[in-house]
Design a protein around this motif. Structure first.
Motif, mmCIF file in Angstrom:
data_model
loop_
_atom_site.group_PDB
_atom_site.id
_atom_site.type_symbol
_atom_site.label_atom_id
_atom_site.label_comp_id
_atom_site.label_asym_id
_atom_site.label_seq_id
_atom_site.Cartn_x
_atom_site.Cartn_y
_atom_site.Cartn_z
ATOM 1 N N LEU A 86 114.566 -37.935 20.828
ATOM 2 C CA LEU A 86 114.288 -38.848 19.699
ATOM 3 C C LEU A 86 112.888 -39.179 19.627
ATOM 4 O O LEU A 86 111.935 -39.249 18.475
ATOM 5 C CB LEU A 86 115.103 -40.075 19.645
ATOM 6 N N THR A 87 112.226 -39.601 20.692
ATOM 7 C CA THR A 87 110.658 -39.971 20.863
ATOM 8 C C THR A 87 109.824 -38.581 20.611
ATOM 9 O O THR A 87 108.686 -38.735 20.112
ATOM 10 C CB THR A 87 110.385 -40.765 22.326
ATOM 11 N N GLY A 88 110.442 -37.777 21.159
ATOM 12 C CA GLY A 88 109.661 -36.353 20.879
ATOM 13 C C GLY A 88 109.583 -36.125 19.568
ATOM 14 O O GLY A 88 108.639 -35.441 18.814
ATOM 15 N N CYS A 89 110.727 -36.234 18.501
ATOM 16 C CA CYS A 89 110.712 -36.016 17.191
ATOM 17 C C CYS A 89 109.563 -36.793 16.472
ATOM 18 O O CYS A 89 108.801 -36.382 15.550
ATOM 19 C CB CYS A 89 112.015 -36.425 16.483
ATOM 20 N N ASP A 103 105.195 -43.779 25.822
ATOM 21 C CA ASP A 103 105.562 -44.447 26.877
ATOM 22 C C ASP A 103 107.134 -44.409 27.293
ATOM 23 O O ASP A 103 107.609 -44.065 28.264
ATOM 24 C CB ASP A 103 105.432 -46.027 27.160
ATOM 25 N N GLY A 104 107.865 -44.057 26.238
ATOM 26 C CA GLY A 104 109.236 -44.213 26.355
ATOM 27 C C GLY A 104 109.724 -42.465 26.503
ATOM 28 O O GLY A 104 110.408 -42.136 27.075
ATOM 29 N N HIS A 105 108.657 -41.689 25.943
ATOM 30 C CA HIS A 105 108.994 -40.265 26.132
ATOM 31 C C HIS A 105 108.727 -39.832 27.396
ATOM 32 O O HIS A 105 109.501 -38.922 28.066
ATOM 33 C CB HIS A 105 108.047 -39.484 25.017
ATOM 34 N N HIS A 112 104.030 -27.358 24.182
ATOM 35 C CA HIS A 112 105.024 -28.424 24.533
ATOM 36 C C HIS A 112 105.128 -29.415 23.262
ATOM 37 O O HIS A 112 106.283 -29.806 22.840
ATOM 38 C CB HIS A 112 104.559 -29.356 25.744
ATOM 39 N N VAL A 113 104.159 -29.644 22.463
ATOM 40 C CA VAL A 113 104.002 -30.458 21.363
ATOM 41 C C VAL A 113 104.277 -29.783 19.871
ATOM 42 O O VAL A 113 104.476 -30.232 18.967
ATOM 43 C CB VAL A 113 102.607 -31.328 21.372
ATOM 44 N N ALA A 136 114.320 -28.592 16.257
ATOM 45 C CA ALA A 136 114.771 -28.499 17.480
ATOM 46 C C ALA A 136 115.052 -29.557 18.469
ATOM 47 O O ALA A 136 116.013 -29.826 18.874
ATOM 48 C CB ALA A 136 113.947 -27.309 18.250
ATOM 49 N N SER A 137 113.998 -30.656 18.126
ATOM 50 C CA SER A 137 114.059 -31.678 19.140
ATOM 51 C C SER A 137 115.275 -32.520 18.637
ATOM 52 O O SER A 137 115.877 -33.267 19.178
ATOM 53 C CB SER A 137 112.797 -32.460 18.991
#
Length: 388
Positions: free
Chosen positions: A29-32, A123-125, A327-328, A343-344
């Motif tokens: 979710l944080t990646g999204c 920080d969460g990711h 990665h990003v 995909a995320s």
């Protein structure tokens, strides 16, 4: 034998999924959110844009340094980040804030606290908002588990028969079916369609998370070669043993944008040496999440032998250089970012849909067990009554 292997595969997929589910949801979710960080900031943060007259040249690092030093005289200034045409430059210094400067006028535009929304999400990711290395280790371990889940999931997804019925179950979502079936298809089918990007996300994440994985991947992608040992560069102090003047920093900046940089020449990071042995570091070719560092002797401006020329990159070195971009999702621009976002989002949903599948089977097994016990008791009662 195959039946036993399938059962082991299913068991691993289930329990590893349950063990890592919450972490995968948070990271996904944080990646999204982080996928479109740059685009969102460009639209919402006015201090990232620099007003200037047409054809106005950018000022050298020394001029911008003076402005920041005047505003924050007690802070150590480490480097200046030029972000390209029409953009403000920002300074890295020993402060909780980043200082943004108009590179055409030298005017300080803004001082922004590091602890903004996207920093919180990051920080969460990377660490689940846990201080120290514990959070990072948990995320890296969960990423490794998720990598295994992708492999075991592919095995479970594989159709038993490649007929029309088998293909439909594996490639199509039966939207008109009951919720349990739709949930199963969302887990099974969408998991397959997101597999390639999910593998890229996990592999690149593992490269950043584990040194042993980083070295192993380099060895594999290079055909058995070991990763080059990092050689820390130093300026030659045998002839000059004082920190160079800003004149050489300005010359290094011009070398970076005019000769050393291959593309996106206006985007560059320039360091300010603190000791006579420090090199002047230039981060050049900052494009779509990729960059390279070049180190110059601060006294002679000769390039130090610690970096690889951009046109000499092999496959393994190219993958290492572009790992962050891969990665990003920045390597292909907005199109790949959209694909990565989808995909995320699917990766985020997989632990949720998988948990519901397990919970449904758990309830079904309880009903079967209860029914079997009832039948056994009924049979025992009938036998007792017949004896009497």
């Amino acid at each position: 034998m195959m039946t036993i292997l399938k059962k082991i595969n299913a068991w691993l997929h289930l329990w590893l999924g349950l063990a890592s589910g919450i972490v995968v949801v948070v990271v996904g979710l944080t990646g999204c959110i982080l996928v479109f960080e740059t685009e969102i900031e460009d639209m919402t943060l006015s201090h990232l844009h620099a007003e200037h007259e047409e054809n106005a040249p950018m000022l050298p690092p020394s001029e911008l340094w003076k402005s920041v030093n005047k505003a924050l005289p007690d802070k150590k200034i480490f480097s200046v980040w030029y972000h390209g045409a029409d953009r403000t430059a920002h300074f890295s210094l020993d402060s909780d804030s980043s200082v943004y400067v108009n590179p055409y006028t030298g005017k300080v535009v803004a001082m922004i606290d590091h602890e903004d929304f996207f920093h919180f999400i990051l920080d969460g990711h990377v660490g689940l908002w846990i201080e120290g290395k514990v959070g990072t280790m948990i995320v890296s371990s969960a990423t490794l588990i998720f990598f295994i889940l992708l492999i075991t999931g592919m095995v479970l997804w594989w159709p038993k028969k490649w007929n029309k019925s088998g293909r439909d179950r594996s490639f199509k979502i039966k939207w008109r079916a009951k919720f349990k079936r739709v949930n199963y298809d969302l887990h099974n089918v969408l998991g397959f369609y997101s597999l390639i990007i999910a593998l890229i996300l996990t592999i690149t994440g593992l490269i950043m998370g584990f040194a042993w994985f980083n070295k192993g991947f380099y060895w594999l992608s290079s055909g058995g070669e070991s990763a080059p040992t990092y050689l820390r560069p130093f300026s030659d102090t045998t002839k000059v043993n004082v920190v160079t003047s800003f004149e050489n920093v300005d010359k290094a900046w011009r070398l970076g944008v005019e000769k050393i940089g291959v593309y996106e020449k206006d985007a560059i990071i320039v360091s300010f040496p603190k000791k006579s042995s420090d090199p002047i570091s230039l981060c050049v070719d900052m494009y779509n999440g990729s960059w390279r560092y070049v180190y110059l002797d601060q006294h002679t401006l000769e390039q130090l032998p610690s970096d690889v020329q951009i046109d000499d990159l092999g496959v393994a070195q190219w993958l290492r250089r572009t790992n962050y971009a891969l990665h990003v999702g920045a390597i292909g621009g907005l199109t790949t970012k959209i694909l990565y976002f989808i995909a995320s989002l699917i990766c985020t949903s997989l632990p949720i849909t998988g948990f519901y599948i397990w919970w449904g089977k758990r309830g079904k097994n309880k009903k079967k067990k209860g029914k079997a016990i009832s039948q056994l008791r009924s049979t025992e009662l009938s036998i007792t009554q017949s004896k009497n």
